[in-house]
Design a protein around this motif. Sequence first.
Motif, PDB file in Angstrom:
ATOM      1  N   ALA A   1       1.370  -0.823  -0.016  1.00  0.00           N
ATOM      2  CA  ALA A   1       0.102  -0.036  -0.187  1.00  0.00           C
ATOM      3  C   ALA A   1       0.795   1.472  -0.004  1.00  0.00           C
ATOM      4  O   ALA A   1       0.673   2.315  -0.825  1.00  0.00           O
ATOM      5  N   VAL A   2       1.404   1.504   1.235  1.00  0.00           N
ATOM      6  CA  VAL A   2       2.686   2.459   0.570  1.00  0.00           C
ATOM      7  C   VAL A   2       3.606   2.797  -0.325  1.00  0.00           C
ATOM      8  O   VAL A   2       3.659   3.528  -0.710  1.00  0.00           O
ATOM      9  N   THR A   3       4.152   0.902  -1.059  1.00  0.00           N
ATOM     10  CA  THR A   3       5.234   1.584  -2.200  1.00  0.00           C
ATOM     11  C   THR A   3       4.244   1.984  -3.604  1.00  0.00           C
ATOM     12  O   THR A   3       4.552   2.623  -3.863  1.00  0.00           O
ATOM     13  N   ASN A   4       2.935   1.682  -3.447  1.00  0.00           N
ATOM     14  CA  ASN A   4       1.940   2.651  -4.292  1.00  0.00           C
ATOM     15  C   ASN A   4       1.440   4.115  -4.162  1.00  0.00           C
ATOM     16  O   ASN A   4       1.359   4.765  -4.648  1.00  0.00           O
ATOM     17  N   SER A   5       1.627   3.717  -3.158  1.00  0.00           N
ATOM     18  CA  SER A   5       1.208   5.498  -2.510  1.00  0.00           C
ATOM     19  C   SER A   5       1.946   6.648  -3.170  1.00  0.00           C
ATOM     20  O   SER A   5       1.660   7.935  -3.319  1.00  0.00           O
ATOM     21  N   VAL A   6       2.451   6.147  -2.829  1.00  0.00           N
ATOM     22  CA  VAL A   6       4.079   7.409  -3.345  1.00  0.00           C
ATOM     23  C   VAL A   6       3.774   7.055  -4.880  1.00  0.00           C
ATOM     24  O   VAL A   6       4.130   8.564  -5.040  1.00  0.00           O
ATOM     25  N   ASN A   7       3.988   6.393  -5.102  1.00  0.00           N
ATOM     26  CA  ASN A   7       3.778   6.124  -7.162  1.00  0.00           C
ATOM     27  C   ASN A   7       3.253   7.086  -7.190  1.00  0.00           C
ATOM     28  O   ASN A   7       2.992   7.968  -8.237  1.00  0.00           O
ATOM     29  N   LEU A   8       0.993   7.000  -6.709  1.00  0.00           N
ATOM     30  CA  LEU A   8       0.286   8.030  -6.591  1.00  0.00           C
ATOM     31  C   LEU A   8       0.511   8.997  -6.476  1.00  0.00           C
ATOM     32  O   LEU A   8      -0.367   9.812  -7.124  1.00  0.00           O
ATOM     33  N   ILE A   9       1.579   9.736  -6.024  1.00  0.00           N
ATOM     34  CA  ILE A   9       1.560  10.798  -5.576  1.00  0.00           C
ATOM     35  C   ILE A   9       2.614  12.143  -6.401  1.00  0.00           C
ATOM     36  O   ILE A   9       2.552  12.664  -6.064  1.00  0.00           O
ATOM     37  N   ASP A  10       3.262  10.524  -7.170  1.00  0.00           N
ATOM     38  CA  ASP A  10       4.361  11.296  -8.140  1.00  0.00           C
ATOM     39  C   ASP A  10       3.720  12.020  -9.117  1.00  0.00           C
ATOM     40  O   ASP A  10       3.876  11.089 -10.183  1.00  0.00           O
ATOM     41  N   GLY A  11       3.258  13.786  -9.255  1.00  0.00           N
ATOM     42  CA  GLY A  11       3.217  13.577 -10.288  1.00  0.00           C
ATOM     43  C   GLY A  11       3.228  15.445 -10.859  1.00  0.00           C
ATOM     44  O   GLY A  11       2.081  16.094 -11.588  1.00  0.00           O
ATOM     45  N   LEU A  12       3.851  15.954  -9.569  1.00  0.00           N
ATOM     46  CA  LEU A  12       3.838  16.979  -9.913  1.00  0.00           C
ATOM     47  C   LEU A  12       5.652  17.384  -9.680  1.00  0.00           C
ATOM     48  O   LEU A  12       6.374  16.534  -9.264  1.00  0.00           O
ATOM     49  N   ASP A  13       6.648  18.001 -10.761  1.00  0.00           N
ATOM     50  CA  ASP A  13       7.833  18.254 -10.198  1.00  0.00           C
ATOM     51  C   ASP A  13       8.489  17.881  -9.340  1.00  0.00           C
ATOM     52  O   ASP A  13       7.612  19.091  -8.151  1.00  0.00           O
ATOM     53  N   GLY A  14       9.053  17.465  -8.611  1.00  0.00           N
ATOM     54  CA  GLY A  14       9.937  17.359  -7.092  1.00  0.00           C
ATOM     55  C   GLY A  14       8.680  16.402  -5.437  1.00  0.00           C
ATOM     56  O   GLY A  14       9.185  16.645  -5.363  1.00  0.00           O
ATOM     57  N   LEU A  15       7.406  16.097  -6.550  1.00  0.00           N
ATOM     58  CA  LEU A  15       6.500  16.374  -5.383  1.00  0.00           C
ATOM     59  C   LEU A  15       6.536  14.960  -4.457  1.00  0.00           C
ATOM     60  O   LEU A  15       6.354  15.088  -3.706  1.00  0.00           O
ATOM     61  N   ALA A  16       7.112  13.852  -5.150  1.00  0.00           N
ATOM     62  CA  ALA A  16       7.645  12.710  -4.763  1.00  0.00           C
ATOM     63  C   ALA A  16       8.257  13.034  -3.845  1.00  0.00           C
ATOM     64  O   ALA A  16       8.713  11.751  -2.622  1.00  0.00           O
TER      65      ALA A  16
END
Length: 368
Positions: free
Chosen positions: A156-171
Amino acid sequence: MNTIFDRTSVLPVILALGVSMLLSFLLTPLVKRLAYKIGAVDVPKDKRRMHNHPIPRLGGLAIFVGFVIAVLLFASPDRQLRGILLGACLIVAVGVVDDSHPLGAGIKFILQIVAALVAVWHGVVIQAIANPLPFGGPYWNFGVMAVPITVVWIVAVTNSVNLIDGLDGLADGVSTIAALTMLIIALLMGSMEMAVICAALVGSCIGFIPYNRNPAKIFMGDTGATFLGYILATVSVAGLFKLYAIISFIVPFIILGFPIFDTASAFTRRILKGQNPMKADRSHTHHKLIDMGMNQKQAVATLYLVAGVLGLCAVMIVTSGYVKVLLSAAALVGTAYTAARIARYPHDRKNAAPEEEPPEAPKEEEER
């Protein structure tokens, strides 16, 4: 409470942070060239992406190499750490393939479970947590459910970080804040081995930020986002959950509060609409901030602030006295600074003052 003052020197922690940061920074240009050669390039092709030209997306490989080398140099790998590193290698291998030749969601999900089981096999298991209720004993022992609960947490945490990877520098920035929070807690608890691991993660993330901040020169891709999520998840199990006799189980959830909330809300929203919960859309928190009129830098700064305040709350839970006063002051200063940075930028191009330069065209990393 044990502190850093009654433990061994913090020199390995400092060195791990510095070495990982330097390696990540120096390796990123090389990884960028490799990404072009193997076709690991993000080409804008739908409305979720806001960049208007191809950008390489293999940057997570530099973060991974910097982290692993620093850990091997300055930590003493025990069975748990070996399991974490082995699982991370699988996660990164899958990410490299997916960034160059996209894999199906089902295949990636299965391999993530395998990586989680590798860590579990080596002893990274949530066996018990502090009981948050006033009845039922001091601890909750999971017994035979410990393994599935741990696997669910890691995936769950692995995918949660991947899902917020939507803006430059966010994740990358949110992961840096989460790792820094774990580093501070490890130091306060006197867990120097865990501090070295967290410091290596902080350094490798910081070394990548100059290339990933807006306007991004390279994306971390699935290689980086899933790797960061996996390491944060497994380290929280090996470190924070193991301290259940000292701190509340809620601490890991607070530290990773933003990605967990964003993922939970995204999945809930899609299920209620009768959609596939794994299907990407343009309704994540960062998308909503952009739609509200913020530019990319404002949105990222806002979410950094959220992650930072959650991190400070987590640290304050495990501290007392003057430390809480200092952390509260730091939270206020951070809030004021971020608010000032946000206020510097026009909320949209229409409201921009004529004498100001228009904000750079926003770019967005690929999101899974």
